[in-house]
Design a protein around this motif. Structure first.
Motif, PDB file in Angstrom:
ATOM      1  N   LEU A 127      64.237  17.864 -71.859  1.00 29.04           N
ATOM      2  CA  LEU A 127      65.550  17.240 -71.636  1.00 29.04           C
ATOM      3  C   LEU A 127      65.585  16.530 -70.277  1.00 29.04           C
ATOM      4  O   LEU A 127      66.027  15.376 -70.178  1.00 29.04           O
ATOM      5  CB  LEU A 127      66.636  18.323 -71.692  1.00 29.04           C
ATOM      6  CG  LEU A 127      68.047  17.892 -71.293  1.00 29.04           C
ATOM      7  CD1 LEU A 127      68.592  16.845 -72.251  1.00 29.04           C
ATOM      8  CD2 LEU A 127      68.998  19.094 -71.250  1.00 29.04           C
ATOM      9  N   ALA A 128      65.103  17.214 -69.249  1.00 27.86           N
ATOM     10  CA  ALA A 128      65.113  16.625 -67.904  1.00 27.86           C
ATOM     11  C   ALA A 128      64.309  15.329 -67.895  1.00 27.86           C
ATOM     12  O   ALA A 128      64.702  14.336 -67.274  1.00 27.86           O
ATOM     13  CB  ALA A 128      64.553  17.631 -66.898  1.00 27.86           C
ATOM     14  N   GLY A 129      63.173  15.331 -68.604  1.00 26.65           N
ATOM     15  CA  GLY A 129      62.318  14.140 -68.664  1.00 26.65           C
ATOM     16  C   GLY A 129      63.027  12.973 -69.332  1.00 26.65           C
ATOM     17  O   GLY A 129      62.937  11.834 -68.865  1.00 26.65           O
ATOM     18  N   LEU A 130      63.742  13.251 -70.411  1.00 26.69           N
ATOM     19  CA  LEU A 130      64.456  12.164 -71.110  1.00 26.69           C
ATOM     20  C   LEU A 130      65.581  11.605 -70.232  1.00 26.69           C
ATOM     21  O   LEU A 130      65.793  10.392 -70.182  1.00 26.69           O
ATOM     22  CB  LEU A 130      65.020  12.654 -72.448  1.00 26.69           C
ATOM     23  CG  LEU A 130      63.995  12.977 -73.537  1.00 26.69           C
ATOM     24  CD1 LEU A 130      64.696  13.412 -74.818  1.00 26.69           C
ATOM     25  CD2 LEU A 130      63.103  11.781 -73.834  1.00 26.69           C
ATOM     26  N   ALA A 153      57.913  10.772 -63.035  1.00 23.99           N
ATOM     27  CA  ALA A 153      57.533   9.904 -64.153  1.00 23.99           C
ATOM     28  C   ALA A 153      57.088  10.721 -65.363  1.00 23.99           C
ATOM     29  O   ALA A 153      56.467  11.771 -65.237  1.00 23.99           O
ATOM     30  CB  ALA A 153      56.412   8.985 -63.709  1.00 23.99           C
ATOM     31  N   GLU A 154      57.374  10.172 -66.539  1.00 17.28           N
ATOM     32  CA  GLU A 154      56.980  10.819 -67.788  1.00 17.28           C
ATOM     33  C   GLU A 154      55.517  10.472 -68.092  1.00 17.28           C
ATOM     34  O   GLU A 154      55.118   9.320 -67.999  1.00 17.28           O
ATOM     35  CB  GLU A 154      57.896  10.281 -68.894  1.00 17.28           C
ATOM     36  CG  GLU A 154      58.010  11.168 -70.085  1.00 17.28           C
ATOM     37  CD  GLU A 154      59.055  10.633 -71.077  1.00 17.28           C
ATOM     38  OE1 GLU A 154      59.366   9.426 -71.039  1.00 17.28           O
ATOM     39  OE2 GLU A 154      59.545  11.429 -71.883  1.00 17.28           O
ATOM     40  N   ILE A 155      54.730  11.485 -68.457  1.00 18.24           N
ATOM     41  CA  ILE A 155      53.312  11.246 -68.764  1.00 18.24           C
ATOM     42  C   ILE A 155      53.143  11.030 -70.270  1.00 18.24           C
ATOM     43  O   ILE A 155      52.445  10.133 -70.722  1.00 18.24           O
ATOM     44  CB  ILE A 155      52.455  12.452 -68.322  1.00 18.24           C
ATOM     45  CG1 ILE A 155      52.696  12.759 -66.843  1.00 18.24           C
ATOM     46  CG2 ILE A 155      50.978  12.180 -68.587  1.00 18.24           C
ATOM     47  CD1 ILE A 155      52.343  14.179 -66.463  1.00 18.24           C
ATOM     48  N   ALA A 156      53.768  11.898 -71.022  1.00 28.13           N
ATOM     49  CA  ALA A 156      53.793  11.795 -72.485  1.00 28.13           C
ATOM     50  C   ALA A 156      55.217  12.182 -72.882  1.00 28.13           C
ATOM     51  O   ALA A 156      55.905  12.819 -72.083  1.00 28.13           O
ATOM     52  CB  ALA A 156      52.777  12.779 -73.077  1.00 28.13           C
ATOM     53  N   PRO A 157      55.675  11.800 -74.105  1.00 26.54           N
ATOM     54  CA  PRO A 157      57.052  12.158 -74.467  1.00 26.54           C
ATOM     55  C   PRO A 157      57.312  13.653 -74.245  1.00 26.54           C
ATOM     56  O   PRO A 157      56.588  14.500 -74.763  1.00 26.54           O
ATOM     57  CB  PRO A 157      57.136  11.791 -75.954  1.00 26.54           C
ATOM     58  CG  PRO A 157      56.101  10.729 -76.133  1.00 26.54           C
ATOM     59  CD  PRO A 157      54.986  11.062 -75.172  1.00 26.54           C
ATOM     60  N   GLY A 158      58.298  13.933 -73.428  1.00 28.28           N
ATOM     61  CA  GLY A 158      58.658  15.332 -73.186  1.00 28.28           C
ATOM     62  C   GLY A 158      57.859  16.023 -72.099  1.00 28.28           C
ATOM     63  O   GLY A 158      58.056  17.195 -71.847  1.00 28.28           O
ATOM     64  N   VAL A 159      56.938  15.315 -71.449  1.00 35.02           N
ATOM     65  CA  VAL A 159      56.163  15.939 -70.365  1.00 35.02           C
ATOM     66  C   VAL A 159      56.161  15.064 -69.108  1.00 35.02           C
ATOM     67  O   VAL A 159      55.338  14.165 -68.970  1.00 35.02           O
ATOM     68  CB  VAL A 159      54.681  16.205 -70.760  1.00 35.02           C
ATOM     69  CG1 VAL A 159      54.094  17.286 -69.863  1.00 35.02           C
ATOM     70  CG2 VAL A 159      54.540  16.595 -72.212  1.00 35.02           C
ATOM     71  N   PRO A 160      57.088  15.330 -68.199  1.00 35.92           N
ATOM     72  CA  PRO A 160      57.124  14.559 -66.954  1.00 35.92           C
ATOM     73  C   PRO A 160      56.349  15.249 -65.824  1.00 35.92           C
ATOM     74  O   PRO A 160      56.065  16.446 -65.899  1.00 35.92           O
ATOM     75  CB  PRO A 160      58.619  14.566 -66.614  1.00 35.92           C
ATOM     76  CG  PRO A 160      59.106  15.877 -67.143  1.00 35.92           C
ATOM     77  CD  PRO A 160      58.245  16.228 -68.334  1.00 35.92           C
ATOM     78  N   TRP A 161      56.040  14.490 -64.791  1.00 37.71           N
ATOM     79  CA  TRP A 161      55.624  15.106 -63.523  1.00 37.71           C
ATOM     80  C   TRP A 161      56.863  15.722 -62.891  1.00 37.71           C
ATOM     81  O   TRP A 161      57.972  15.182 -63.011  1.00 37.71           O
ATOM     82  CB  TRP A 161      55.044  14.062 -62.572  1.00 37.71           C
ATOM     83  CG  TRP A 161      53.570  13.876 -62.740  1.00 37.71           C
ATOM     84  CD1 TRP A 161      52.941  12.801 -63.288  1.00 37.71           C
ATOM     85  CD2 TRP A 161      52.538  14.795 -62.334  1.00 37.71           C
ATOM     86  NE1 TRP A 161      51.579  12.999 -63.288  1.00 37.71           N
ATOM     87  CE2 TRP A 161      51.314  14.212 -62.703  1.00 37.71           C
ATOM     88  CE3 TRP A 161      52.531  16.057 -61.733  1.00 37.71           C
ATOM     89  CZ2 TRP A 161      50.090  14.838 -62.467  1.00 37.71           C
ATOM     90  CZ3 TRP A 161      51.312  16.687 -61.496  1.00 37.71           C
ATOM     91  CH2 TRP A 161      50.110  16.082 -61.859  1.00 37.71           C
ATOM     92  N   CYS A 162      56.682  16.833 -62.205  1.00 43.54           N
ATOM     93  CA  CYS A 162      57.793  17.470 -61.495  1.00 43.54           C
ATOM     94  C   CYS A 162      57.352  17.685 -60.046  1.00 43.54           C
ATOM     95  O   CYS A 162      56.181  17.960 -59.794  1.00 43.54           O
ATOM     96  CB  CYS A 162      58.103  18.834 -62.106  1.00 43.54           C
ATOM     97  SG  CYS A 162      58.463  18.802 -63.859  1.00 43.54           S
ATOM     98  N   PHE A 163      58.304  17.557 -59.130  1.00 44.36           N
ATOM     99  CA  PHE A 163      57.992  17.744 -57.714  1.00 44.36           C
ATOM    100  C   PHE A 163      58.736  18.952 -57.183  1.00 44.36           C
ATOM    101  O   PHE A 163      59.880  19.209 -57.554  1.00 44.36           O
ATOM    102  CB  PHE A 163      58.350  16.490 -56.925  1.00 44.36           C
ATOM    103  CG  PHE A 163      57.671  15.270 -57.474  1.00 44.36           C
ATOM    104  CD1 PHE A 163      56.293  15.148 -57.410  1.00 44.36           C
ATOM    105  CD2 PHE A 163      58.395  14.282 -58.115  1.00 44.36           C
ATOM    106  CE1 PHE A 163      55.648  14.055 -57.967  1.00 44.36           C
ATOM    107  CE2 PHE A 163      57.763  13.176 -58.667  1.00 44.36           C
ATOM    108  CZ  PHE A 163      56.386  13.058 -58.592  1.00 44.36           C
TER     109      PHE A 163
END
Ligand code: ADP
Length: 418
Positions: free
Chosen positions: A17-20, A378-388
């Protein structure tokens, strides 16, 4: 400041959800559990990840209400209750009870239920949920170990979970557009229907639903129905154009891939990455006998900026053999503990970029790194973002990939994207 406060019933769902929401470029904060401290430095979108899908309903309700109070303190006036796009719930499931408790506390009369995610093959038609071409109850979800789904009809699933009336706004209404859907919702409200399942088979349908329902105090569903909200909120001025944006911290080069997932896709991803990286395989039987010292020594010898992977990822036969000797829980725990300790070691050695594969593994690694709050990148694949996040005072980047997500080249793609 906070425009939408979100509560998710599991961790990878919260990341999804956060990635979208972060696709909009606006800052999104993700918290693992309800923060102890009161809100500060909040973002337009605040997401709280709980682990309450299979908790008894009373426990889930209490946790979600605590999350709601925190999000209200952050300034949110609209809320999103996120569950799985396969409507995962136990027989005395807690999707309904949580929604009803949130509605009561918020003093709102009606909400919608829309777990559809057409891009991922989850569609709702006439209140029935489909996984690809199969009704939910004929899909592999019928045999899920924790939340077997034996009915495809969302109204029938929801009715025993709530005290007020359940109804449907079907595809024929959604197809006519946002005004028609608003009218239908008002009609249902007049009839005392507080819980409305809404059909959606395409992204266009989701857009209509978001447009019609964006001012509802509480929305519930999978992540996809929230996808259009940032754009709609920007258009109507709810979200200010000068809201804090997503930022990428500058990080040192050092990177590592840690994989504890044994799913088919992760096995292919590990094999692909081993063609370009140095790798160390962890064996639970060896960990049980000798501990993780050898792995730590291997890690210490690797240049901090080299491509490297430590993985317990193995074929089903090998996993089974370890589980038979050690027990399922013990084998899993040994691997999770080792990968978590190696993540901390890697950070001490200067590694700042962590690619982690496996839902449980991700939980263990983030916990060991002391990460409780993440900002979405940034999103790497649908539903999988980088997180800091920060870990022991250091800026780090993490990506947390559950089993079957991502393409075969995911690990290299992730590191290239940063
Ligand atoms: P996924 O997202 O693919 O389900 P998880 O990390 O959630 O991955 O779950 C995988 C589980 O399997 C973890 O508990 C992990 O420690 C365990 N595990 C990993 N490798 C092995 C292995 N070689 N033998 C036994 N268990 C393993």
């Amino acid at each position: 400041m906070t425009v939408l406060g979100c509560i998710a019933d599991d961790f990878t769902g919260a990341t999804d959800l956060a990635g979208l929401l972060a696709r909009s470029g606006v800052k999104v904060n993700l918290h693992m559990g309800v923060p102890d401290a009161p809100p500060s430095d909040t973002a337009a979108f605040e997401v709280i990840a709980l682990k309450c899908r299979t908790e008894p309903a009373s426990v889930a309700v209490a946790e979600c209400l605590r999350a709601l109070d925190w999000l209200r303190a952050a300034g949110a006036a609209r809320f999103f209750w996120k569950y799985c796009s396969t409507f995962d719930s136990t027989a005395d499931g807690n999707i309904g009870p949580v929604a009803e408790a949130l509605m009561d506390r918020l003093g709102t009369e009606q909400t919608i239920y829309c777990p559809a995610f057409p891009e991922n093959g989850r569609a709702i038609f006439m209140g029935n949920l489909f996984v690809g071409e199969q009704p939910l109850a004929e899909s592999p979800m019928k045999d899920h170990p924790l939340t077997p789904m034996r009915d495809s009809n969302l109204m029938r699933l929801l009715e025993p979970q709530v005290t007020r009336l359940v109804g449907l706004a079907n595809r024929l209404v959604v197809e006519k557009g946002a005004d028609a859907l608003r009218d239908r919702l008002a009609e249902l409200r007049a009839d005392g229907v507080m819980h409305v399942v809404v059909d959606a088979v395409s992204n266009d349908d989701l857009y209509v639903i978001s447009e019609a329902c964006r001012d509802m105090v509480l929305l519930t569903g999978g992540s996809a129905v929230a996808m259009a909200l940032p754009e709609l909120y920007l258009e109507d001025g709810t979200l200010k154009t000068d809201s804090p944006k997503m930022e990428t911290p500058s990080l040192a080069e050092g990177a590592i891939v840690l994989s504890g997932s044994c799913s088919a896709m992760t096995r292919a991803q590990v094999a692909a990455y081993l063609e370009q990286a140095d790798g160390l395989r962890l064996d639970p039987l060896d960990l049980a006998r000798n501990g993780a010292d050898a792995a730590t020594a291997w890690l210490e010898k690797q240049p901090v900026d080299s491509a490297k992977i430590i993985y317990a990822t193995a074929e089903p036969s090998s996993v089974k053999a370890a589980q038979e000797k050690l027990g399922v829980a013990k084998a899993g725990q040994l691997v999770e503990d080792a990968l978590a300790a190696l993540a901390v070691k890697a950070r001490e050695l200067g590694v700042r970029r962590f690619v982690v594969a496996g839902g449980e593994t991700s939980g263990a690694v983030t916990k060991a790194l002391g990460v409780t709050q993440l900002t979405i990148g940034a999103e790497i694949a649908p539903g999988v973002p980088w997180c800091f996040a920060t870990s022991a005072g250091q800026d780090i980047a993490l990506t947390l990939k559950s089993g079957n997500f991502g393409a075969e080249s995911f690990f290299a793609d992730a590191l290239a994207k940063l």
